[in-house]
Design a protein around this motif. Structure first.
Motif, PDB file in Angstrom:
ATOM      1  N   TYR A 116      38.942 -33.953  84.802  1.00 35.46           N
ATOM      2  CA  TYR A 116      39.499 -35.223  84.394  1.00 35.46           C
ATOM      3  C   TYR A 116      39.893 -35.143  82.937  1.00 35.46           C
ATOM      4  CZ  TYR A 116      38.329 -37.653  88.608  1.00 35.46           C
ATOM      5  OH  TYR A 116      38.292 -38.048  89.898  1.00 35.46           O
ATOM      6  N   ARG A 134      28.470 -39.163  81.439  1.00 39.95           N
ATOM      7  CA  ARG A 134      29.414 -39.986  82.199  1.00 39.95           C
ATOM      8  C   ARG A 134      29.440 -41.354  81.541  1.00 39.95           C
ATOM      9  NH1 ARG A 134      29.320 -37.338  87.384  1.00 39.95           N
ATOM     10  NH2 ARG A 134      30.029 -35.328  86.612  1.00 39.95           N
ATOM     11  N   CYS A 180      21.232 -30.995  90.145  1.00 40.83           N
ATOM     12  CA  CYS A 180      20.221 -31.634  90.977  1.00 40.83           C
ATOM     13  C   CYS A 180      20.362 -33.144  90.975  1.00 40.83           C
ATOM     14  CB  CYS A 180      18.821 -31.258  90.516  1.00 40.83           C
ATOM     15  SG  CYS A 180      18.393 -31.939  88.927  1.00 40.83           S
ATOM     16  N   SER A 181      21.455 -33.678  90.437  1.00 37.03           N
ATOM     17  CA  SER A 181      21.728 -35.117  90.475  1.00 37.03           C
ATOM     18  C   SER A 181      20.657 -35.955  89.817  1.00 37.03           C
ATOM     19  CB  SER A 181      21.895 -35.618  91.917  1.00 37.03           C
ATOM     20  OG  SER A 181      22.958 -35.013  92.529  1.00 37.03           O
ATOM     21  N   GLN A 190      19.469 -38.328  86.883  1.00 34.77           N
ATOM     22  CA  GLN A 190      20.191 -39.143  85.905  1.00 34.77           C
ATOM     23  C   GLN A 190      19.208 -39.698  84.902  1.00 34.77           C
ATOM     24  OE1 GLN A 190      22.249 -42.199  87.932  1.00 34.77           O
ATOM     25  NE2 GLN A 190      23.535 -40.796  89.086  1.00 34.77           N
ATOM     26  N   ARG A 246      19.020 -42.601  84.098  1.00 30.81           N
ATOM     27  CA  ARG A 246      18.556 -43.894  84.595  1.00 30.81           C
ATOM     28  C   ARG A 246      17.246 -43.774  85.349  1.00 30.81           C
ATOM     29  NH1 ARG A 246      24.362 -45.769  86.909  1.00 30.81           N
ATOM     30  NH2 ARG A 246      25.270 -46.394  84.926  1.00 30.81           N
ATOM     31  N   GLU A 247      17.016 -42.572  85.918  1.00 31.29           N
ATOM     32  CA  GLU A 247      15.760 -42.382  86.658  1.00 31.29           C
ATOM     33  C   GLU A 247      14.563 -42.390  85.737  1.00 31.29           C
ATOM     34  OE1 GLU A 247      15.435 -39.155  89.500  1.00 31.29           O
ATOM     35  OE2 GLU A 247      17.600 -39.281  89.738  1.00 31.29           O
ATOM     36  N   HIS A 284      23.115 -34.959  98.484  1.00 31.83           N
ATOM     37  CA  HIS A 284      23.713 -33.873  97.714  1.00 31.83           C
ATOM     38  C   HIS A 284      22.986 -32.603  98.104  1.00 31.83           C
ATOM     39  CE1 HIS A 284      24.441 -32.043  93.434  1.00 31.83           C
ATOM     40  NE2 HIS A 284      24.832 -31.252  94.404  1.00 31.83           N
ATOM     41  N   TYR A 316      14.667 -37.281  95.750  1.00 33.61           N
ATOM     42  CA  TYR A 316      15.525 -38.426  95.993  1.00 33.61           C
ATOM     43  C   TYR A 316      16.078 -38.907  94.671  1.00 33.61           C
ATOM     44  CZ  TYR A 316      13.896 -38.170 100.664  1.00 33.61           C
ATOM     45  OH  TYR A 316      13.632 -37.710 101.916  1.00 33.61           O
ATOM     46  N   HIS A 317      17.371 -38.943  94.579  1.00 34.36           N
ATOM     47  CA  HIS A 317      17.954 -39.382  93.316  1.00 34.36           C
ATOM     48  C   HIS A 317      18.274 -40.854  93.400  1.00 34.36           C
ATOM     49  CE1 HIS A 317      22.271 -39.921  94.424  1.00 34.36           C
ATOM     50  NE2 HIS A 317      21.988 -39.075  95.364  1.00 34.36           N
ATOM     51  N   GLU A 318      18.262 -41.484  92.251  1.00 32.84           N
ATOM     52  CA  GLU A 318      18.622 -42.902  92.237  1.00 32.84           C
ATOM     53  C   GLU A 318      20.041 -43.021  91.782  1.00 32.84           C
ATOM     54  OE1 GLU A 318      15.759 -44.551  89.619  1.00 32.84           O
ATOM     55  OE2 GLU A 318      14.215 -43.303  90.535  1.00 32.84           O
ATOM     56  N   GLY A 319      20.592 -44.126  91.921  1.00 34.15           N
ATOM     57  CA  GLY A 319      21.959 -44.278  91.427  1.00 34.15           C
ATOM     58  C   GLY A 319      22.948 -44.020  92.516  1.00 34.15           C
ATOM     59  N   ASN A 320      24.057 -44.727  92.420  1.00 33.05           N
ATOM     60  CA  ASN A 320      25.051 -44.590  93.470  1.00 33.05           C
ATOM     61  C   ASN A 320      25.843 -43.311  93.266  1.00 33.05           C
ATOM     62  OD1 ASN A 320      25.869 -45.573  91.105  1.00 33.05           O
ATOM     63  ND2 ASN A 320      27.185 -47.175  91.917  1.00 33.05           N
ATOM     64  N   LYS A 321      26.384 -42.843  94.341  1.00 35.31           N
ATOM     65  CA  LYS A 321      27.173 -41.619  94.328  1.00 35.31           C
ATOM     66  C   LYS A 321      28.450 -41.893  93.536  1.00 35.31           C
ATOM     67  CE  LYS A 321      27.034 -37.595  95.768  1.00 35.31           C
ATOM     68  NZ  LYS A 321      25.887 -36.811  95.503  1.00 35.31           N
ATOM     69  N   ASN A 322      28.796 -40.989  92.664  1.00 37.90           N
ATOM     70  CA  ASN A 322      30.026 -41.172  91.907  1.00 37.90           C
ATOM     71  C   ASN A 322      31.229 -40.958  92.800  1.00 37.90           C
ATOM     72  OD1 ASN A 322      28.930 -41.678  89.360  1.00 37.90           O
ATOM     73  ND2 ASN A 322      28.347 -39.539  89.238  1.00 37.90           N
ATOM     74  N   ILE A 370      34.084 -39.838  92.641  1.00 36.89           N
ATOM     75  CA  ILE A 370      35.139 -39.103  91.952  1.00 36.89           C
ATOM     76  C   ILE A 370      36.133 -38.584  92.957  1.00 36.89           C
ATOM     77  CG2 ILE A 370      35.556 -37.335  90.225  1.00 36.89           C
ATOM     78  CD1 ILE A 370      32.661 -37.148  89.738  1.00 36.89           C
TER      79      ILE A 370
END
Lengths: 187, 410, 174
Positions: free
Chosen positions: A75, B84, B97-98, B100, B102-103, C113, C140-146, C148
Motif C-alpha cells: 500500500y 497500522r 502470529c496476529s 496486536q 490491543r490484546e 489465520h 486466539y487473537h482479538e480484533g477484527n480481521k483487517n 485488506i
C-alpha cells in the motif's frame, strides 16, 4: 567440495543470447516484464509472475526447480499496488523457494523450501536456512544467517561470502553442460 | 554458500591451535600468521538496529540504553511489529502470529513511537540512593581536590560585598564541594516468594507462557499482559591482530555496506584445498581422494604438500610422498611457463588449480580425517611492506606454513 | 484443459479465473473471486461451493476428499501459494498461508489465520479468531480481521486479464 558436472538434455533447455539457460517446462508468465541479466540458470517448474509487476533478476543467478517468484503487494499512500521485484547478482535459490520478497540483494543463498513473506528485503551476502518462514515486511542486515519460523537473524555469515558466492555460482554455470558436449571430466 | 561448497570438510589450523573453515580465517600481513575471530581482537565499529538498519554511535547508543527507538518486537513470537492506523491512531500488529497491542490493553496512540514498557518498581529508590552516594563521594573527595588546587595566599572572596555576584558564585562553589545531605530511608529487605507461591501464580493465568517469553519480559508478572519488547542494538565488528595491532578487517561506512575498506581474508593468502569428488572407501585397501588446490591469491605460489603422520586414531595413514608444485595466480595470463609434469599424484592442472590424488588406508572406525601440512612461498606481495614496494625479496623468502585436516567421511 | 462430461463449473461474471487453472467436477465460484493460474480445484468426489471475493494463488489445491458431501468455502478467504485445503467447511475472512494444509473433514470458522507451513489436523474444529502457529499451538487473537483483501482483489482483477485468458475461453499460455 567442488561442484560436479551437471549434464542436461539439450532438447529440454533453451539458451538465450545473453547466456541464460531456461528449461522449457517453466511456469514463467508475462515475459515482457521480466529482465534476466545473463548467465542464469532457470530449472523446470520455476514460475515467475511477470504479469503482476516487473521482475528484474541479476546475472549468474540460479533458480532451482519449483521456485516461485511473485511480485509483492503493498500500500503506497493508501493506494494498493503490485511492486516490482529486484533480485541481485549471484543469487542461488534452492528447490521450492516461495519468494514474495520485494528485494533480494546480491550474493544471497536461499535454502530449500523457504518462504519469503510479502515485501521482505534480504540484503547482501545473507543466507536463509532451508525451511525457514520469513514474515512479511521484514528487513535483514547484510551477512546474516536467517532461520526459524518466524525467521530471525540467528548467526553471521563469513565475511568472504561475496567471493565464495561468485566462485560457486560461476562454477555451477560452467559445469552445467549439455549431455553431448565434450567437457573433460575434471574441471 | 560455505554450505553449498561443503567447506566445513576442510579445516585449517589457526595460530591459536584451533581448526576452522578457511572462510572464517584471516591472515595478518605483518606477522604472516593465520588468525581466527577468537584469537584476534574483535572491536565494535558501529551499533545498529538489526530490524530497521539504523546506525548509531556509541555515545548515542548509551543514551538510548542500547535499544532502538523505532522498533519493537512481538512478545509472542519475537517478530518485528508493523504499524497500522485506524481512526488516525496507531496500533501495532505482528504479521506472523496476529498479536496486536490491543490484546495487551494498550490503547491506540497518536505516534508510533514510545510504546509502554514495564518499569522496575524500585528504580526511583535506586536513583535516590545513587545520588546520595554521589554526594557522599564528593564530600569524601573534597579535601583532596582543594589540596590539588593552588593555595591562594592572600585574600579570598568572602569579604567582598555582593556587588558583582561574586559572593553567590563562591557560595555555589562551596555548595558543590559540600552538598547538603538529606537522610535516606533504608530499604527493608523483602522475603522472596517461595517456589510454591511462584508456581501457583504462574498457573493461575489462562495462557501459559514459554520460557523465552518470560525471559524477555522479566518484569511482567504472570497476571499482567505481555507488552511489546524493545529491540536491542547490535554491534558490527572490525577485527585486529592481537600481536601486531594491525587491522585485519574493516568494513565500509554504512550499515548496509558489504564491501571492505581493509580486508585480509585467509582465502586470498593461503591455498584453498577442496575435496573434488565424494570419496569411495574400500575396506582395508588403498583408497583415493582427489583434492583440488586453488591459488586465489595475487602471487604465484611454490607449494610443498606433505601428508602428516598418523598421530590420532581418527587420522588415516597416507602413503603418498610429499609433492612440490608451483601454482600460478589467477591473474597471470602466461600459464605456459608452468611445466606439464607427469606424476602419479598430479591429476590435472587448470589455470590456477591443481588436482592431486592422495592414497590412504581407511581406518577401522567410522571417522576418517586426512592431515596435511602445507609449506609455501610467494613472490613477496603478501606482506604489508609490499604495498609500499619495499623489501620484497626478504618477504619472498619466508616460508609460510599451514596445517590442514580434511574430513573424508560424510 | 478439455471439458469432461461431468464438469459442472459455474463461474460468476465478475470473477477472474485464469485459463491455466485446473478445475474438475462440480465447482461453483462466487462473485469477485480471483483465481491465479495453476490452481487446482478437484471436485470429483463432491461439489465445491466457493463464496464471494476469495483469492486463490497459484498451485493451491482445493480438493473435496469426502463422499459426495459439498465442501463450502465462505467469503473473502485468501489461500496463498501451494496451500492445500481438504476441509469440509471454511468460514469467512480466513488467511491460509503458503504451504499450509487443512486436512480432511476439518472445520475452520471465521477470521482464522493459519501461518505458513502449518497444518490443521483431520477432523479438527478451529473456532473463530484462531491463529495456528508453527509448532501446532493454537492462539486466539482479538480484533477484527483487517479487510485488506478488497484492494488487492481489485488490482488483480484489473491486472490478470492482461496476461491470462479467462477460463474456458481461448488457449492457455505456458
Amino acid at each position: 567440495m567442488d561442484l560436479g558436472i551437471l549434464t542436461y538434455d539439450e532438447t529440454e533447455w533453451a539458451t538465450t543470447h545473453t547466456g541464460n539457460k531456461v528449461n522449457k517446462k517453466h511456469g514463467i508468465t508475462g515475459t515482457q516484464n521480466i529482465i534476466i541479466a545473463g548467465k542464469s540458470i532457470i530449472e523446470k517448474s520455476v514460475s515467475i509472475r511477470g504479469g503482476l509487476a516487473a521482475v528484474r533478476i541479476g546475472k549468474n543467478c540460479i533458480l532451482k526447480s519449483g521456485c516461485h517468484i511473485r511480485p509483492c503487494f503493498k500500500y503506497f499512500n493508501k493506494k494498493p499496488t503490485q511492486c516490482n521485484t529486484i533480485i541481485g547478482d549471484y543469487v542461488f535459490m534452492e528447490e521450492g523457494c516461495i519468494v514474495n520478497a520485494s528485494q533480494i540483494y546480491s550474493f544471497v543463498h536461499l535454502g530449500a523450501r523457504c518462504i519469503l513473506g510479502n515485501g521482505c528485503v534480504i540484503r547482501e551476502c545473507s543466507r536463509v536456512l532451508p525451511g525457514s518462514v520469513i514474515p512479511p515486511d521484514t528487513i535483514f542486515p547484510p551477512f546474516s544467517t536467517i532461520g526459524g519460523s518466524p525467521a530471525r537473524v540467528i548467526g553471521n555469515e563469513p565475511l568472504c561470502t561475496e567471493n565464495l558466492m561468485i566462485e560457486a555460482c560461476t562454477m555451477y554455470y560452467e559445469n552445467f553442460v549439455p549431455k553431448n558436449s565434450h567437457k573433460p571430466s575434471l574441471t | 554458500m560455505s554450505a553449498l561448497l561443503q567447506s566445513f570438510r576442510v579445516k585449517y589450523e589457526c595460530s591459536c591451535g584451533k581448526f576452522r573453515n578457511l572462510s572464517d580465517l584471516h591472515f595478518c600481513r605483518q606477522c604472516f600468521k593465520i588468525k581466527c575471530e577468537e584469537c584476534a581482537c574483535v572491536e565494535i565499529d558501529m551499533l545498529y538496529c538489526a530490524r530497521c538498519l539504523e546506525a548509531s554511535t556509541v555515545p548515542e547508543a548509551r543514551l538510548k540504553k542500547n535499544q532502538c527507538f523505532n522498533c519493537v518486537e512481538c512478545p509472542m513470537c519475537m517478530n518485528i511489529l508493523s504499524g497500522r492506523t485506524e481512526n488516525d491512531k496507531f496500533f501495532l500488529i505482528c504479521q506472523a502470529c496476529s498479536w496486536q497491542t490491543r490484546e495487551a490493553g494498550i490503547e491506540d496512540r497518536d505516534s508510533a513511537k514510545k510504546w509502554p514498557v514495564y518499569e522496575n518498581e524500585i528504580t526511583n529508590e535506586m536513583n535516590d540512593v545513587m545520588n546520595h552516594m554521589k554526594k557522599l563521594e564528593m564530600i569524601q573527595n573534597a579535601p583532596k581536590d582543594s589540596k590539588n588546587r593552588k593555595i591562594s595566599k592572600g585574600w579570598s572572596a568572602h569579604h567582598l560585598p555582593n556587588k558583582f555576584g561574586l559572593q553567590s558564585m563562591v557560595e555555589k562553589k562551596r555548595q558543590m564541594m559540600f552538598p547538603d545531605l538529606t537522610p535516606l530511608s533504608v530499604h527493608e529487605p523483602e522475603e522472596p516468594l517461595s517456589l510454591e507461591e511462584e508456581l501457583e501464580n504462574r498457573y493461575k493465568s489462562k495462557n501459559l507462557r514459554t520460557a523465552d517469553q518470560i525471559i524477555r519480559q522479566p518484569l511482567a508478572s504472570s497476571d499482567q499482559p505481555l507488552f511489546p519488547v524493545r529491540v536491542p542494538l547490535q554491534g558490527r565488528t572490525s577485527i585486529r591482530c592481537d600481536e601486531c595491532e594491525r587491522t585485519l578487517v574493516k568494513r565500509d561506512y554504512g550499515v548496509v555496506a558489504y564491501k571492505f575498506k581493509i580486508s585480509a581474508f585467509a582465502r586470498e593468502y593461503v591455498p584453498d584445498i577442496r575435496i573434488s569428488r565424494p570419496v569411495q572407501f574400500e575396506n582395508d585397501k588403498t583408497s583415493h581422494v582427489l583434492l583440488t588446490i586453488t591459488n586465489l591469491s595475487s602471487s604465484p605460489i611454490q607449494l610443498k604438500i606433505s601428508p602428516q603422520e598418523k598421530s590420532r586414531d581418527d587420522l588415516v595413514e597416507c602413503s603418498t610422498p610429499p609433492v612440490n608444485i608451483s601454482i600460478p595466480c589467477s591473474i597471470d595470463t602466461d600459464t605456459a611457463g608452468v611445466p606439464a609434469e607427469k606424476s602419479d599424484v598430479i591429476v590435472f592442472r587448470q589455470h590456477n588449480r591443481i588436482g592431486l590424488n592422495f592414497d590412504f588406508i581407511p581406518n577401522q572406525s567410522n571417522e576418517h580425517f586426512l592431515a596435511l601440512s602445507l609449506e609455501y612461498t610467494q613472490n613477496g606481495s603478501f606482506g604489508l611492506l609490499a604495498d609500499k614496494s619495499q623489501n620484497t625479496e626478504e618477504a619472498s623468502s619466508k616460508v609460510l606454513k599451514a596445517n590442514v585436516i580434511v574430513q573424508l567421511h560424510n | 484443459m478439455t471439458a469432461e462430461p461431468e464438469n459442472k463449473i459455474q463461474i460468476a461474471e465478475s470473477a477472474v479465473v485464469c485459463a491455466e487453472a485446473q478445475i474438475s467436477g462440480e465447482v461453483s465460484i462466487g462473485d469477485g473471486c480471483v483465481i491465479h493460474p495453476f490452481a487446482i480445484f478437484d471436485a470429483k468426489n463432491g461439489p465445491i461451493i466457493i463464496g464471494n471475493n476469495c483469492l486463490f494463488e497459484e498451485y493451491c489445491v482445493i480438493r473435496n476428499c469426502g463422499d459426495g458431501e459439498p465442501m463450502i468455502i465462505g467469503d473473502e478467504n485468501a489461500f496463498h501459494v501451494e496451500s492445500e485445503c481438504f476441509a469440509k467447511y471454511v468460514g469467512n475472512r480466513n488467511l491460509i498461508g503458503c504451504r499450509a494444509r487443512l486436512d480432511r473433514a476439518c472445520f475452520v470458522a471465521d477470521d482464522c489465520h493459519i501461518t505458513p507451513q502449518c497444518h490443521v489436523a483431520s477432523r479438527q474444529t478451529l473456532e473463530q479468531n484462531a491463529v495456528v502457529v508453527e509448532n501446532g499451538v493454537i492462539r486466539y487473537h482479538e480484533g477484527n480481521k483487517n479487510q485488506i483483501l478488497n484492494g488487492q482483489l481489485e488490482v488483480l482483477r484489473n491486472l490478470l486479464p492482461n496476461y491470462h485468458h479467462k477460463y474456458g475461453k481461448g488457449k492457455k499460455t505456458g
